[in-house]
Design an enzyme around this catalytic site. Sequence first.
Site, PDB file in Angstrom:
ATOM      1  N   HIS A   1      -3.552  10.682   5.848  1.00  0.00           N
ATOM      2  CA  HIS A   1      -2.669   9.805   6.595  1.00  0.00           C
ATOM      3  C   HIS A   1      -1.783  10.541   7.657  1.00  0.00           C
ATOM      4  O   HIS A   1      -1.054   9.952   8.387  1.00  0.00           O
ATOM      5  CB  HIS A   1      -1.635   9.551   5.680  1.00  0.00           C
ATOM      6  CG  HIS A   1      -1.028  10.542   4.526  1.00  0.00           C
ATOM      7  ND1 HIS A   1      -0.397  11.693   5.147  1.00  0.00           N
ATOM      8  CD2 HIS A   1      -1.289  10.575   3.273  1.00  0.00           C
ATOM      9  CE1 HIS A   1      -0.220  12.254   3.990  1.00  0.00           C
ATOM     10  NE2 HIS A   1      -0.568  11.921   3.051  1.00  0.00           N
TER      11      HIS A   1
ATOM     12  N   GLU B   1      -5.719  18.374   2.573  1.00  0.00           N
ATOM     13  CA  GLU B   1      -6.783  16.932   2.136  1.00  0.00           C
ATOM     14  C   GLU B   1      -5.909  15.865   2.369  1.00  0.00           C
ATOM     15  O   GLU B   1      -6.453  14.797   3.011  1.00  0.00           O
ATOM     16  CB  GLU B   1      -7.380  17.066   0.824  1.00  0.00           C
ATOM     17  CG  GLU B   1      -8.189  18.317   0.569  1.00  0.00           C
ATOM     18  CD  GLU B   1      -7.236  19.503   0.330  1.00  0.00           C
ATOM     19  OE1 GLU B   1      -8.034  20.675   0.031  1.00  0.00           O
ATOM     20  OE2 GLU B   1      -6.291  19.518   0.276  1.00  0.00           O
TER      21      GLU B   1
ATOM     22  N   ASP C   1      -2.087  -0.846   6.598  1.00  0.00           N
ATOM     23  CA  ASP C   1      -2.934  -0.898   5.529  1.00  0.00           C
ATOM     24  C   ASP C   1      -2.478  -2.164   4.852  1.00  0.00           C
ATOM     25  O   ASP C   1      -3.587  -2.968   4.281  1.00  0.00           O
ATOM     26  CB  ASP C   1      -3.362   0.108   4.528  1.00  0.00           C
ATOM     27  CG  ASP C   1      -4.156   1.336   5.358  1.00  0.00           C
ATOM     28  OD1 ASP C   1      -4.410   1.101   6.513  1.00  0.00           O
ATOM     29  OD2 ASP C   1      -4.524   2.301   4.951  1.00  0.00           O
TER      30      ASP C   1
ATOM     31  N   HIS D   1      -4.936   6.756   7.848  1.00  0.00           N
ATOM     32  CA  HIS D   1      -4.463   5.519   6.751  1.00  0.00           C
ATOM     33  C   HIS D   1      -2.856   5.372   7.099  1.00  0.00           C
ATOM     34  O   HIS D   1      -2.021   6.305   7.436  1.00  0.00           O
ATOM     35  CB  HIS D   1      -4.721   6.137   5.400  1.00  0.00           C
ATOM     36  CG  HIS D   1      -5.973   5.884   4.693  1.00  0.00           C
ATOM     37  ND1 HIS D   1      -6.224   5.558   3.778  1.00  0.00           N
ATOM     38  CD2 HIS D   1      -7.192   5.908   5.522  1.00  0.00           C
ATOM     39  CE1 HIS D   1      -7.723   5.493   3.642  1.00  0.00           C
ATOM     40  NE2 HIS D   1      -8.117   5.757   4.782  1.00  0.00           N
TER      41      HIS D   1
ATOM     42  N   ASP E   1       0.824  -1.162  -0.105  1.00  0.00           N
ATOM     43  CA  ASP E   1       0.149  -0.045  -0.141  1.00  0.00           C
ATOM     44  C   ASP E   1       0.895   1.284   0.090  1.00  0.00           C
ATOM     45  O   ASP E   1       2.085   1.276   0.334  1.00  0.00           O
ATOM     46  CB  ASP E   1      -1.063  -0.018   1.327  1.00  0.00           C
ATOM     47  CG  ASP E   1      -1.932   1.121   1.365  1.00  0.00           C
ATOM     48  OD1 ASP E   1      -2.702   1.263   0.427  1.00  0.00           O
ATOM     49  OD2 ASP E   1      -1.538   2.011   2.146  1.00  0.00           O
TER      50      ASP E   1
ATOM     51  N   GLU F   1       0.897   5.660   0.477  1.00  0.00           N
ATOM     52  CA  GLU F   1       0.165   7.014   0.824  1.00  0.00           C
ATOM     53  C   GLU F   1       0.887   8.035   0.044  1.00  0.00           C
ATOM     54  O   GLU F   1       2.266   7.948  -0.191  1.00  0.00           O
ATOM     55  CB  GLU F   1       0.386   7.274   2.524  1.00  0.00           C
ATOM     56  CG  GLU F   1      -0.086   6.405   3.394  1.00  0.00           C
ATOM     57  CD  GLU F   1      -1.557   6.118   3.183  1.00  0.00           C
ATOM     58  OE1 GLU F   1      -2.210   7.246   2.591  1.00  0.00           O
ATOM     59  OE2 GLU F   1      -2.119   5.069   3.348  1.00  0.00           O
TER      60      GLU F   1
END
Length: 229
Positions: free
Chosen positions: A57, A52, A155, A150, A7, A9
């Site tokens: 995260h 945002e 994740d 997150h 995963d 970010e």
Amino acid sequence: MREIVFDTETTGLSFSSGDRMVEIGCIELINRVPTGASFHAYFNPQRAMPIEAFNVHGLSEVFLSDKPCFHERCEELLDFIGDSPLVAHNAGFDFGFLNGELGMCGRPHVHGERMIDTLSIARVKHPGAKHTLDALCTRYGIDLSQRTLHGALLDAQLLAQVYIELTGGRQITLGLAVEAESALLQPVQAPVRNTVRAARSFTISDAELERHAAFIAQMDQPLWGKAPS
């Protein structure tokens, strides 16, 4: 079979628009079983962090300012993933950023044939349901208590469990493990030997015959005494 669940970010939604990867987490599976091996890294994106993205995260510009750039850990990442299939949720997004960063380092892209998208698998297996990572974890009873924000490594760990459930791997592995454990716990028994016993002989005395005859004589019209009609 070796697979890597991963995963990422990022600073936003589009690498081509100038967004960058800021974190990656990878989990190794062998035959759909986590081995405990992992790769995790934060990256300095060398650009501002939109609010945002930060709200998703929690990785700030200050936190990332002393982290290495992607190219500084690129080789280490490539060594870890090797030529294994790569599993991601909404994999096109993560592959877009991974290949974007690799391209900036002058490295070849990861071929799309290596991509396994758990979102596509979930849509086929559970049509009409919610397919977010949170929703799939809830469906399969996977603990989400640590996921307040997150995070790429967390994740990836959660997604590995979801992927195993989506592909039936945990049930298969568990069944084999239980069967093997049951076999190991069975006590060792000596082979059963069939022995043939000699036929028993019974002797009836004259007194027993007389008592039997007297008992029969007391019966009123026994069935065996009737003549066939």
